[in-house]
Design a protein around this motif. Structure first.
Motif, PDB file in Angstrom:
ATOM      1  N   HIS A  20       0.823  -1.219   0.000  1.00 32.65           N
ATOM      2  CA  HIS A  20       0.000   0.000   0.000  1.00 32.65           C
ATOM      3  C   HIS A  20       0.858   1.271   0.000  1.00 32.65           C
ATOM      4  N   ASP A  21       2.124   1.132  -0.355  1.00 32.96           N
ATOM      5  CA  ASP A  21       3.015   2.285  -0.502  1.00 32.96           C
ATOM      6  C   ASP A  21       3.031   2.721  -1.962  1.00 32.96           C
ATOM      7  N   TYR A  22       3.330   4.010  -2.181  1.00 35.80           N
ATOM      8  CA  TYR A  22       3.469   4.516  -3.537  1.00 35.80           C
ATOM      9  C   TYR A  22       4.935   4.450  -3.940  1.00 35.80           C
ATOM     10  N   GLU A  23       5.205   3.869  -5.104  1.00 33.72           N
ATOM     11  CA  GLU A  23       6.564   3.675  -5.582  1.00 33.72           C
ATOM     12  C   GLU A  23       6.702   4.263  -6.983  1.00 33.72           C
ATOM     13  N   ASP A  24       7.927   4.612  -7.354  1.00 37.84           N
ATOM     14  CA  ASP A  24       8.174   5.089  -8.711  1.00 37.84           C
ATOM     15  C   ASP A  24       7.750   4.004  -9.704  1.00 37.84           C
ATOM     16  N   VAL A  25       7.005   4.402 -10.717  1.00 37.84           N
ATOM     17  CA  VAL A  25       6.562   3.433 -11.704  1.00 37.84           C
ATOM     18  C   VAL A  25       7.766   2.899 -12.465  1.00 37.84           C
ATOM     19  N   ARG A  26       7.759   1.604 -12.721  1.00 40.20           N
ATOM     20  CA  ARG A  26       8.832   0.964 -13.466  1.00 40.20           C
ATOM     21  C   ARG A  26       8.264   0.302 -14.713  1.00 40.20           C
ATOM     22  N   GLU A  27       9.121   0.096 -15.694  1.00 42.24           N
ATOM     23  CA  GLU A  27       8.694  -0.592 -16.903  1.00 42.24           C
ATOM     24  C   GLU A  27       8.118  -1.959 -16.524  1.00 42.24           C
ATOM     25  N   GLY A  28       6.916  -2.244 -16.980  1.00 44.39           N
ATOM     26  CA  GLY A  28       6.265  -3.509 -16.663  1.00 44.39           C
ATOM     27  C   GLY A  28       5.179  -3.382 -15.614  1.00 44.39           C
ATOM     28  N   ASP A  29       5.180  -2.260 -14.857  1.00 41.76           N
ATOM     29  CA  ASP A  29       4.130  -2.053 -13.853  1.00 41.76           C
ATOM     30  C   ASP A  29       2.780  -1.802 -14.510  1.00 41.76           C
ATOM     31  N   MET A  30       2.813  -1.213 -15.676  1.00 41.87           N
ATOM     32  CA  MET A  30       1.581  -0.851 -16.383  1.00 41.87           C
ATOM     33  C   MET A  30       1.598  -1.483 -17.772  1.00 41.87           C
ATOM     34  N   GLY A  31       0.542  -2.213 -18.086  1.00 40.59           N
ATOM     35  CA  GLY A  31       0.436  -2.752 -19.430  1.00 40.59           C
ATOM     36  C   GLY A  31       0.138  -1.634 -20.414  1.00 40.59           C
ATOM     37  N   VAL A  32       0.649  -1.756 -21.632  1.00 41.95           N
ATOM     38  CA  VAL A  32       0.457  -0.711 -22.638  1.00 41.95           C
ATOM     39  C   VAL A  32      -0.063  -1.332 -23.936  1.00 41.95           C
ATOM     40  N   VAL A  33      -1.141  -0.756 -24.446  1.00 42.49           N
ATOM     41  CA  VAL A  33      -1.657  -1.133 -25.769  1.00 42.49           C
ATOM     42  C   VAL A  33      -1.527   0.096 -26.646  1.00 42.49           C
ATOM     43  N   PHE A  34      -0.584   0.049 -27.580  1.00 49.52           N
ATOM     44  CA  PHE A  34      -0.317   1.204 -28.429  1.00 49.52           C
ATOM     45  C   PHE A  34      -1.369   1.335 -29.525  1.00 49.52           C
ATOM     46  N   GLN A  35      -1.427   2.533 -30.110  1.00 56.39           N
ATOM     47  CA  GLN A  35      -2.402   2.798 -31.168  1.00 56.39           C
ATOM     48  C   GLN A  35      -2.227   1.800 -32.318  1.00 56.39           C
ATOM     49  N   ASN A  36      -0.997   1.621 -32.756  1.00 57.57           N
ATOM     50  CA  ASN A  36      -0.696   0.600 -33.761  1.00 57.57           C
ATOM     51  C   ASN A  36      -0.184  -0.620 -33.012  1.00 57.57           C
ATOM     52  N   SER A  37      -1.124  -1.396 -32.481  1.00 54.83           N
ATOM     53  CA  SER A  37      -0.765  -2.489 -31.580  1.00 54.83           C
ATOM     54  C   SER A  37       0.180  -3.466 -32.269  1.00 54.83           C
ATOM     55  N   TYR A  38       1.275  -3.758 -31.580  1.00 53.44           N
ATOM     56  CA  TYR A  38       2.249  -4.705 -32.140  1.00 53.44           C
ATOM     57  C   TYR A  38       2.176  -6.009 -31.371  1.00 53.44           C
ATOM     58  N   ILE A  39       1.893  -7.083 -32.074  1.00 49.96           N
ATOM     59  CA  ILE A  39       1.981  -8.419 -31.508  1.00 49.96           C
ATOM     60  C   ILE A  39       2.777  -9.261 -32.496  1.00 49.96           C
ATOM     61  N   PHE A  40       3.512 -10.219 -31.992  1.00 52.39           N
ATOM     62  CA  PHE A  40       4.416 -10.992 -32.844  1.00 52.39           C
ATOM     63  C   PHE A  40       3.669 -11.641 -34.004  1.00 52.39           C
ATOM     64  N   PRO A  41       4.016 -11.306 -35.256  1.00 51.81           N
ATOM     65  CA  PRO A  41       3.257 -11.803 -36.410  1.00 51.81           C
ATOM     66  C   PRO A  41       3.442 -13.297 -36.655  1.00 51.81           C
ATOM     67  N   TRP A  42       4.519 -13.882 -36.128  1.00 52.01           N
ATOM     68  CA  TRP A  42       4.801 -15.297 -36.382  1.00 52.01           C
ATOM     69  C   TRP A  42       4.214 -16.220 -35.296  1.00 52.01           C
ATOM     70  N   LYS A  43       3.480 -15.633 -34.342  1.00 51.18           N
ATOM     71  CA  LYS A  43       2.910 -16.431 -33.264  1.00 51.18           C
ATOM     72  C   LYS A  43       1.400 -16.565 -33.421  1.00 51.18           C
ATOM     73  N   ARG A  44       0.896 -17.706 -33.015  1.00 45.95           N
ATOM     74  CA  ARG A  44      -0.548 -17.892 -33.020  1.00 45.95           C
ATOM     75  C   ARG A  44      -1.141 -17.203 -31.802  1.00 45.95           C
ATOM     76  N   VAL A  45      -2.416 -16.872 -31.903  1.00 48.03           N
ATOM     77  CA  VAL A  45      -3.083 -16.130 -30.836  1.00 48.03           C
ATOM     78  C   VAL A  45      -3.048 -16.906 -29.524  1.00 48.03           C
ATOM     79  N   ASP A  46      -3.318 -18.210 -29.560  1.00 51.25           N
ATOM     80  CA  ASP A  46      -3.309 -18.984 -28.318  1.00 51.25           C
ATOM     81  C   ASP A  46      -1.925 -18.987 -27.666  1.00 51.25           C
ATOM     82  N   SER A  47      -0.861 -18.996 -28.479  1.00 51.61           N
ATOM     83  CA  SER A  47       0.499 -18.960 -27.939  1.00 51.61           C
ATOM     84  C   SER A  47       0.811 -17.607 -27.298  1.00 51.61           C
ATOM     85  N   ILE A  48       0.311 -16.538 -27.908  1.00 53.20           N
ATOM     86  CA  ILE A  48       0.500 -15.198 -27.346  1.00 53.20           C
ATOM     87  C   ILE A  48      -0.102 -15.132 -25.950  1.00 53.20           C
ATOM     88  N   PHE A  49      -1.297 -15.676 -25.796  1.00 52.57           N
ATOM     89  CA  PHE A  49      -1.977 -15.637 -24.503  1.00 52.57           C
ATOM     90  C   PHE A  49      -1.277 -16.525 -23.475  1.00 52.57           C
TER      91      PHE A  49
END
Length: 205
Positions: A20-49
């Motif tokens: 319950h303390d406030y800490e400096d945000v670090r990479e990975g603390d917040m998920g990010v979905v970019f406008q041009n969402s990038y997901i690995f094109p060579w992976k199947r959807v079930d594998s991504i999940f």
């Protein structure tokens, strides 16, 4: 906000739900979905999940959790497809589910409705509302020029604009949709009070 870049001034903190303390945000603390969402094109959807949820120690029954969000985001028929073969709207939904399964309580969505058709926007907004309501710790931060759809699934809005003589944009207004009885309601866009609020927000830009 996501810890990917250091702010030019000040700092961004995030609440640790265990201490319950406030800490400096670090990479990975917040998920990010970019406008041009990038997901690995060579992976199947079930594998991504499966790869996403493998990093999440909070979820015990990982198969059930994946199916839960696959159902919410209507992705059952796409699980065996490679992501490169998905439409833009399908990739957007996959990217959102991927970040949810990673396990962070905060998800930052950059223009999540951009380039989507009306029916897909309806699916995405309905699914995002379900995600936000099923867990009180899950917080969605939406950055968008699409005022109607953004406000329709929000409980709080911060208006970002550039005041006269200012060097940069800043938060110029804070509106609580929850306090006005306009949050978490189906068909909220048809509510005359919501339409009035939309006009108010446009006048602030």
């Amino acid at each position: 906000m996501a810890g990917l870049e250091k702010p030019t001034s000040g700092k961004v903190t995030i609440k640790n739900m265990e201490t319950h303390d406030y800490e400096d945000v670090r990479e990975g603390d917040m998920g990010v979905v970019f406008q041009n969402s990038y997901i690995f094109p060579w992976k199947r959807v079930d594998s991504i999940f499966k790869d996403a949820i493998a990093k999440n120690p909070k979820i015990k029954d990982k198969k059930e959790a994946i199916q839960h969000y696959v159902d919410i985001f209507s992705l059952n028929e796409h699980l065996k497809k490679y992501s490169k073969n998905l439409s833009g709207g399908q990739r957007q939904r996959v990217a959102i589910v991927e970040q949810i399964l990673n396990g962070g309580d905060f998800i930052l969505l950059d223009e999540p409705f951009s380039g989507l058709d009306t029916l897909t926007i309806d699916k995405v907004t309905e699914a995002l509302v379900k995600v936000a309501l099923e867990d009180e710790h899950k917080t969605l931060v939406i950055v968008s020029h699409d005022l109607s759809n953004s406000l329709a699934i929000s409980d709080t809005a911060f208006i970002l604009s550039k005041p006269p003589q200012a060097d940069a944009a800043t938060i110029t207004a804070h509106i609580s949709l929850a306090d006005n009885g306009l949050a978490w309601q189906p068909d909220i866009k048809e509510n005359p009070l919501f339409r009035d609020l939309l006009k108010q927000v446009k006048s602030l830009l």
